[in-house]
Design an enzyme around this catalytic site. Structure first.
Site, PDB file in Angstrom:
ATOM      1  CG  ASP A  38      -1.572   1.200   1.582  1.00  0.00           C
ATOM      2  OD1 ASP A  38      -2.263   1.693   0.679  1.00  0.00           O
ATOM      3  OD2 ASP A  38      -1.447   1.718   2.704  1.00  0.00           O
ATOM      4  CG  ASP A  40      -1.749   7.710   0.627  1.00  0.00           C
ATOM      5  OD1 ASP A  40      -1.013   8.706   0.621  1.00  0.00           O
ATOM      6  OD2 ASP A  40      -2.454   7.373  -0.348  1.00  0.00           O
TER       7      ASP A  40
HETATM    8  O1  C5P Z   1      -2.594   4.538  -0.543  1.00  0.00           O
HETATM    9  P1  C5P Z   1      -3.823   4.146   0.244  1.00  0.00           P
HETATM   10  O2  C5P Z   1      -4.577   3.032  -0.374  1.00  0.00           O
HETATM   11  O3  C5P Z   1      -3.506   3.935   1.683  1.00  0.00           O
HETATM   12  O4  C5P Z   1      -4.774   5.455   0.191  1.00  0.00           O
HETATM   13  C1  C5P Z   1      -6.000   5.495   0.823  1.00  0.00           C
HETATM   14  C2  C5P Z   1      -6.034   6.416   2.019  1.00  0.00           C
HETATM   15  O5  C5P Z   1      -6.346   7.737   1.610  1.00  0.00           O
HETATM   16  C3  C5P Z   1      -7.167   6.007   2.959  1.00  0.00           C
HETATM   17  O6  C5P Z   1      -6.664   5.288   4.050  1.00  0.00           O
HETATM   18  C4  C5P Z   1      -7.849   7.314   3.364  1.00  0.00           C
HETATM   19  O7  C5P Z   1      -7.703   7.613   4.743  1.00  0.00           O
HETATM   20  C5  C5P Z   1      -7.183   8.395   2.554  1.00  0.00           C
HETATM   21  N1  C5P Z   1      -8.146   9.242   1.816  1.00  0.00           N
HETATM   22  C6  C5P Z   1      -8.020  10.616   1.895  1.00  0.00           C
HETATM   23  N2  C5P Z   1      -8.891  11.425   1.199  1.00  0.00           N
HETATM   24  C7  C5P Z   1      -9.847  10.893   0.419  1.00  0.00           C
HETATM   25  C8  C5P Z   1      -9.972   9.500   0.316  1.00  0.00           C
HETATM   26  C9  C5P Z   1      -9.090   8.700   1.035  1.00  0.00           C
HETATM   27  O8  C5P Z   1      -7.133  11.118   2.598  1.00  0.00           O
HETATM   28  N3  C5P Z   1     -10.652  11.695  -0.248  1.00  0.00           N
HETATM   29 MG    MG Z   2      -2.888   3.170   3.442  1.00  0.00          MG
END
Ligand code: C5P
Ligand code: MG
Length: 286
Positions: A38, A40
């Protein structure tokens, strides 16, 4: 075997099982290994100096080119949906439609902001994003040993690629599947490319092109890195898997989520902002 496993941040339900898997991964060596990660809050830090670090979405949400109104709406979405994402008392089924709602609303808002493709590099430069400590050892070690790294992210692909580029570690062994921005002929953001990747569909359903894992069919040993329960399905597309070691970063609401994480991940790293344990294991395997 791996001294880093003695760190106080490490939790394991079954240390004996971990020992066996790590030994099997070492036996297979570089030729049999692939890493699926993954992005973030797994490869990037969750916090720094007591402050939260941004996700790839947050980097755009908070940048100077977003209107004040847009920024407020995006922040409201985060404050509403993030607590749901990490709520240990709600089921995945319950969260799924809400997570799709969050991603969809956020992408729609961003698409109204006239973001320029040419601005992405500067936006990343001005952000507070940080790869986890030890990232250079991690990326370089995999590259030197020709181990493929598959980054499977529900974040923003253009942003995460830029982060890795600016850190100087975007080596040719990296492949990314994520949400990519769709720019018009003038380089202005008009939407996001399909399919939408959210935290609960990081599996076969969005990997239209399964060629990647087919090409790697001899790499039957997997190191999987994640920070969310949804990350556990990232290796579902791997054919003929032999051994898998799942490492999970537990960043937030640690006490309440500990039990579930320990049940699901082979190694849980609690409030550990480094890649030390991952690097220690790779050093032992490679
Ligand atoms: O790279 P990863 O799959 O971890 O990215 C997803 C993360 O991005 C989620 O865990 C969520 O907290 C975050 N997110 C965000 N803003 C959004 C949608 C998801 O910060 N609009
Ligand atoms: Mg993540």
């Amino acid at each position: 075997m791996v001294p880093e496993l003695q760190k106080i941040t490490v939790r394991m339900k079954n240390p004996e099982h971990v020992k066996n898997i790590v030994s099997a991964l070492r036996k297979g060596g570089a030729a049999r290994l692939q890493v699926i990660s993954d992005f973030d809050m797994t490869l990037t830090r969750f916090g720094f100096n007591g402050k939260r670090c941004p996700t790839s979405h947050n980097i755009i949400d908070n940048c100077r080119v977003i209107s004040e109104e847009g920024r407020k709406k995006l922040k409201d979405l985060l404050h509403h949906y993030y607590p749901i994402e990490i709520d240990p008392y709600r089921t995945m089924e319950d969260k799924l439609p809400l997570m799709i709602e969050w991603w969809t609303k956020a992408h729609n808002l961003l698409s109204q902001e006239k973001i320029l493709k040419n601005d992405i590099a500067q936006i990343v430069k001005e952000s507070d994003v940080k790869l986890r400590d030890g990232f250079n050892i991690f990326f370089d070690q995999l590259h030197e040993n020709k181990v493929p790294l598959f980054i499977f992210s529900a974040g923003v692909g253009d942003v995460l690629e830029e982060i890795i580029h600016q850190a100087g570690v975007f080596h040719p062994n990296i492949n990314v599947v994520s949400n990519y921005m769709d720019f018009d002929d003038n380089g202005i953001l008009q939407g996001f490319k399909e399919p939408l990747i959210h935290i609960y569909n990081k599996n076969n359903t969005v990997l239209k092109n399964t060629e990647y894992f087919q090409q790697l069919c001899t790499r039957t040993n997997i190191l999987l890195l994640g920070d969310s329960m949804g990350d556990l399905s990232m290796a579902d597309g791997v054919a003929d898997m032999e051994n898998i070691l799942r490492i999970g970063f537990l960043n937030d609401r640690v006490e309440e989520r500990r039990e579930k994480y320990i049940e699901a991940y082979d190694i849980v790293l609690e409030k550990d902002e480094t890649l030390d344990v991952v690097n220690g294991i790779l050093h032992f395997i490679l």
